[in-house]
Design a protein around this motif. Structure first.
Motif, PDB file in Angstrom:
ATOM      1  N   SER A  95       0.937  -1.196  -0.022  1.00 48.31           N
ATOM      2  CA  SER A  95      -0.057  -0.141   0.080  1.00 48.31           C
ATOM      3  C   SER A  95       0.848   1.339   0.011  1.00 48.31           C
ATOM      4  O   SER A  95       2.026   0.949   0.098  1.00 48.31           O
ATOM      5  CB  SER A  95      -0.854   0.090   1.266  1.00 48.31           C
ATOM      6  OG  SER A  95      -2.005  -0.879   1.236  1.00 48.31           O
ATOM      7  N   ALA A  96       0.226   2.418  -0.004  1.00 45.05           N
ATOM      8  CA  ALA A  96       0.926   3.657   0.306  1.00 45.05           C
ATOM      9  C   ALA A  96       1.185   3.756   1.837  1.00 45.05           C
ATOM     10  O   ALA A  96       0.337   3.140   2.461  1.00 45.05           O
ATOM     11  CB  ALA A  96       0.011   4.866  -0.363  1.00 45.05           C
ATOM     12  N   LYS A 129      -3.011   9.711   5.799  1.00 41.30           N
ATOM     13  CA  LYS A 129      -2.451   8.733   5.002  1.00 41.30           C
ATOM     14  C   LYS A 129      -1.900   9.610   3.625  1.00 41.30           C
ATOM     15  O   LYS A 129      -2.576  10.435   3.378  1.00 41.30           O
ATOM     16  CB  LYS A 129      -3.734   7.810   4.490  1.00 41.30           C
ATOM     17  CG  LYS A 129      -4.364   6.912   5.630  1.00 41.30           C
ATOM     18  CD  LYS A 129      -5.399   6.215   4.755  1.00 41.30           C
ATOM     19  CE  LYS A 129      -6.188   5.148   5.867  1.00 41.30           C
ATOM     20  NZ  LYS A 129      -7.041   4.339   5.541  1.00 41.30           N
ATOM     21  N   THR A 172      -2.208   8.781   1.039  1.00 47.98           N
ATOM     22  CA  THR A 172      -3.387   8.678  -0.291  1.00 47.98           C
ATOM     23  C   THR A 172      -4.098  10.041   0.042  1.00 47.98           C
ATOM     24  O   THR A 172      -4.607  10.539  -0.943  1.00 47.98           O
ATOM     25  CB  THR A 172      -4.132   7.249  -0.132  1.00 47.98           C
ATOM     26  OG1 THR A 172      -3.387   6.190  -0.333  1.00 47.98           O
ATOM     27  CG2 THR A 172      -5.254   7.374  -1.291  1.00 47.98           C
ATOM     28  N   GLU A 180       1.292   4.075  -3.741  1.00 46.79           N
ATOM     29  CA  GLU A 180       1.621   2.804  -3.835  1.00 46.79           C
ATOM     30  C   GLU A 180       2.849   2.602  -4.767  1.00 46.79           C
ATOM     31  O   GLU A 180       3.879   1.929  -4.622  1.00 46.79           O
ATOM     32  CB  GLU A 180       0.515   1.666  -4.092  1.00 46.79           C
ATOM     33  CG  GLU A 180      -1.022   2.293  -4.152  1.00 46.79           C
ATOM     34  CD  GLU A 180      -1.455   2.392  -2.783  1.00 46.79           C
ATOM     35  OE1 GLU A 180      -1.708   3.584  -2.695  1.00 46.79           O
ATOM     36  OE2 GLU A 180      -1.966   1.755  -1.853  1.00 46.79           O
ATOM     37  N   PHE A 193      -3.611  -1.272  -5.661  1.00 43.18           N
ATOM     38  CA  PHE A 193      -4.619  -0.254  -5.674  1.00 43.18           C
ATOM     39  C   PHE A 193      -4.980   0.107  -7.195  1.00 43.18           C
ATOM     40  O   PHE A 193      -5.865   1.068  -7.410  1.00 43.18           O
ATOM     41  CB  PHE A 193      -3.901   0.980  -4.818  1.00 43.18           C
ATOM     42  CG  PHE A 193      -5.089   2.048  -4.817  1.00 43.18           C
ATOM     43  CD1 PHE A 193      -6.436   1.756  -4.644  1.00 43.18           C
ATOM     44  CD2 PHE A 193      -4.640   3.314  -4.553  1.00 43.18           C
ATOM     45  CE1 PHE A 193      -7.280   2.756  -4.326  1.00 43.18           C
ATOM     46  CE2 PHE A 193      -5.486   4.597  -4.268  1.00 43.18           C
ATOM     47  CZ  PHE A 193      -6.826   4.165  -4.188  1.00 43.18           C
ATOM     48  N   ARG A 224     -11.266   2.839  -2.573  1.00 49.16           N
ATOM     49  CA  ARG A 224     -10.324   2.964  -1.293  1.00 49.16           C
ATOM     50  C   ARG A 224     -10.215   1.735  -0.685  1.00 49.16           C
ATOM     51  O   ARG A 224     -10.986   0.871  -0.625  1.00 49.16           O
ATOM     52  CB  ARG A 224     -10.762   3.976  -0.360  1.00 49.16           C
ATOM     53  CG  ARG A 224     -10.908   5.353  -0.874  1.00 49.16           C
ATOM     54  CD  ARG A 224      -9.508   5.974  -1.154  1.00 49.16           C
ATOM     55  NE  ARG A 224      -8.478   5.811  -0.024  1.00 49.16           N
ATOM     56  CZ  ARG A 224      -8.330   7.050   0.774  1.00 49.16           C
ATOM     57  NH1 ARG A 224      -8.854   8.029   0.766  1.00 49.16           N
ATOM     58  NH2 ARG A 224      -7.423   6.947   1.612  1.00 49.16           N
ATOM     59  N   GLY A 225      -8.831   1.510  -0.109  1.00 49.49           N
ATOM     60  CA  GLY A 225      -8.606   0.030   0.371  1.00 49.49           C
ATOM     61  C   GLY A 225      -8.265  -1.033  -0.395  1.00 49.49           C
ATOM     62  O   GLY A 225      -7.948  -2.122  -0.286  1.00 49.49           O
ATOM     63  N   GLY A 226      -8.277  -0.561  -1.719  1.00 49.49           N
ATOM     64  CA  GLY A 226      -8.027  -1.391  -3.032  1.00 49.49           C
ATOM     65  C   GLY A 226      -6.747  -2.240  -3.216  1.00 49.49           C
ATOM     66  O   GLY A 226      -6.853  -3.056  -4.005  1.00 49.49           O
ATOM     67  N   SER A 227      -5.692  -1.950  -2.351  1.00 48.23           N
ATOM     68  CA  SER A 227      -4.788  -2.882  -2.690  1.00 48.23           C
ATOM     69  C   SER A 227      -4.788  -4.348  -2.059  1.00 48.23           C
ATOM     70  O   SER A 227      -4.233  -5.090  -2.546  1.00 48.23           O
ATOM     71  CB  SER A 227      -3.502  -2.515  -1.554  1.00 48.23           C
ATOM     72  OG  SER A 227      -3.177  -1.041  -1.980  1.00 48.23           O
TER      73      SER A 227
HETATM   74  N1  ASP Z   1      -3.668   3.512  -0.362  1.00 46.04           N
HETATM   75  C1  ASP Z   1      -4.983   3.444  -0.802  1.00 46.04           C
HETATM   76  C2  ASP Z   1      -6.154   3.773   0.290  1.00 46.04           C
HETATM   77  O1  ASP Z   1      -5.651   4.421   1.357  1.00 46.04           O
HETATM   78  C3  ASP Z   1      -5.228   1.958  -0.984  1.00 46.04           C
HETATM   79  C4  ASP Z   1      -4.839   0.793  -0.038  1.00 46.04           C
HETATM   80  O2  ASP Z   1      -4.162   1.210   0.891  1.00 46.04           O
HETATM   81  O3  ASP Z   1      -5.387  -0.271  -0.194  1.00 46.04           O
HETATM   82  O4  ASP Z   1      -7.407   3.477   0.147  1.00 46.04           O
END
Ligand code: ASP
Length: 456
Positions: A36-37, A47, A49, A120, A182, A196-199
């Motif tokens: 992830s980032a 974050k 992102t 990322e 991501f 979001r959260g797609g990693s």
């Molecule tokens: N960095 C992106 C987010 O904060 C994706 C991830 O971390 O999964 O949504």
């Protein structure tokens, strides 16, 4: 061969990345490392992102972006310094961001995706550089080169199975592959990010495409808990659960794993293990096809707020062919997806996530349903929560719904809606948001504390 994904908190600082390196080194089968980032280092932190989104928004408004750009670069700089890397990698990252900022921004959404994905992408480059620096045979892999294909706009971003033929070749590449999560590319080479959260999605896709023996998803908790630890004191951890159970829990607010991420692993039956970067020896939670559900018919209880209900009442509705279709068609035309549709003989409620609505849309939907369907009463109410009891064992046990309803009654709250899906993996209670936490606590006590006492 294993695919591992490290989430934002696992790669937020130099110290965290050092732990990642130890984990990767400890098991030579850990070959594809999705990152992830940099996420939050402490609870009030931002974050990367989110910083990138602010940067892109400013650039889109034509404002000066110097401060935001500096803030993003400083995060990588601090990590690189802590890892003992030369500042060359920081210049590479800064130049990359400058290039993305001068990209054509006629299409705001593509411009935003391109900046968001840099979080990322640059972290993967930095982590690969660190792995090499400490003597590991590691290589950064660009998703475009690897063949991570996604669909064209305007549809929601999802991976295309055509990409799998190329992704499988990652198995044969030498050394450890550090892959940014991501995002992927359309066939014409346009970058698009997942939700979001797609990693988590990237990790699962690669695990499925490479037919990995295991997909390890490293985060910052020892396991998935049976209920939200911010509401319930010391909830038990889940050792093993099925894909279906995780899907239901993720849908209803268990944010530890992205709800879209399970599908690729599930299709190819790749087991998923959720583990803790800060405590890698803890066994974590294993997600598989089957589990022995006799000892624990209910595996977890989720609660999620932010729901609205569209209530529609029309005398003799049950005899009117096509009523449901016409109602749902109005929602489709208003670009609103729905979650549940509990119904009676003359009435039907549609449960919708409130984030898809706004005052204008709500008023329009209510008016259209009244006028186009000649409904007698139509109302829209908000501030509902869904409490979801999840467990494969539910379809083989009797009396669970009665126990749940009695537990809710003990709190004095009233149930607004009950929905037991035909899969019987979940039992959903719609309640007022104000009652959510006390119900969650009482249900947890009923299904986890009592059964523990009974089995002792
Ligand atoms: N960095 C992106 C987010 O904060 C994706 C991830 O971390 O999964 O949504």
């Amino acid at each position: 061969m294993k695919v591992c994904k490290f989430g934002g908190t696992s790669v937020a600082s130099a110290d965290q990345i050092k732990k990642v390196a130890q984990i990767v080194k400890a098991d030579p089968s850990r070959k594809v490392i999705v990152v992830s980032a940099p996420g939050k280092r402490f609870s009030s932190d931002e974050k990367v992102t989110d910083l990138l989104i602010q940067l892109a928004e400013k650039a889109l408004k034509g404002e000066n972006t110097e401060i935001e750009l500096k803030e993003v670069v400083a995060r990588y700089q601090q990590i690189a310094a802590g890892l003992g890397l030369s500042m060359e990698i920081v210049s590479v990252i800064e130049n990359d961001l400058q290039e993305r900022l001068v990209n054509n921004n006629n299409d705001a959404s593509l411009f935003m995706d391109c900046l968001k994905a840099s979080g990322e992408d640059n972290n993967a480059k930095l982590i690969a550089a660190y792995f090499t620096h400490i003597g590991m045979d590691a290589h950064y892999m660009c998703p475009k080169e690897a063949g991570l294909l996604v669909n064209e706009r305007p549809e929601r971003v999802r991976a295309l199975p055509e990409g799998d033929d190329r992704l499988v070749q990652l198995r044969n590449k030498p050394g450890i592959i550090v892959f940014p999560g991501f995002f992927g590319y359309t066939k014409d080479g346009t970058l698009r990010t997942f939700n979001r959260g797609g990693s988590d999605i990237t990790g699962s896709l690669l695990a499925a495409a490479t037919e990995a023996e295991l997909y390890e998803n490293f985060t910052d908790v020892d396991s998935v808990f049976a209920a939200n630890p911010n509401v319930v004191d010391n909830p038990v951890g889940i050792d093993k659960m099925t894909y279906r159970e995780m899907r239901e829990l993720a849908y209803a607010g268990f944010s530890v794993f992205h709800d879209e991420a399970l599908m690729p692993a599930f299709r190819r039956s790749v087991p998923v293990c959720i583990k803790n970067t800060n405590n890698p020896d803890a066994p974590g939670t294993l997600i598989v096809n089957e589990r022995n559900y006799f000892a624990q018919p209910v595996i977890g209880i989720a609660a999620d707020s932010g729901f609205s209900t569209l209530f529609v009442d029309k005398y003799l509705m049950n005899q009117e062919i096509g009523f449901g279709r016409k109602l749902l068609q109005i929602l489709e035309e208003e670009e609103v997806s729905f979650e549940h549709t509990p119904s009676g003989i003359d009435n039907l409620s549609v449960i919708i996530r409130s984030k898809f609505l706004n005052a204008d849309k709500e008023a329009r939907i209510v008016r259209r349903v009244k006028e186009e369907l000649n409904a007698d009463h139509v109302h829209m109410h908000s501030n509902y929560s869904m409490i979801v009891l999840v467990g494969e064992g539910m379809r083989h046990s009797t009396g669970l719904a009665a126990r749940a309803a009695s537990a809710i009654a003990r709190t004095g709250a009233s149930i607004q809606m009950i929905n037991q899906g035909s899969s019987e993996v979940s039992l959903v209670f719609g309640v007022h948001k104000a009652d959510e936490n006390k119900i969650l606590k009482e249900l947890y006590a009923e299904f986890f504390l009592k059964s523990a006492v009974l089995s002792n």
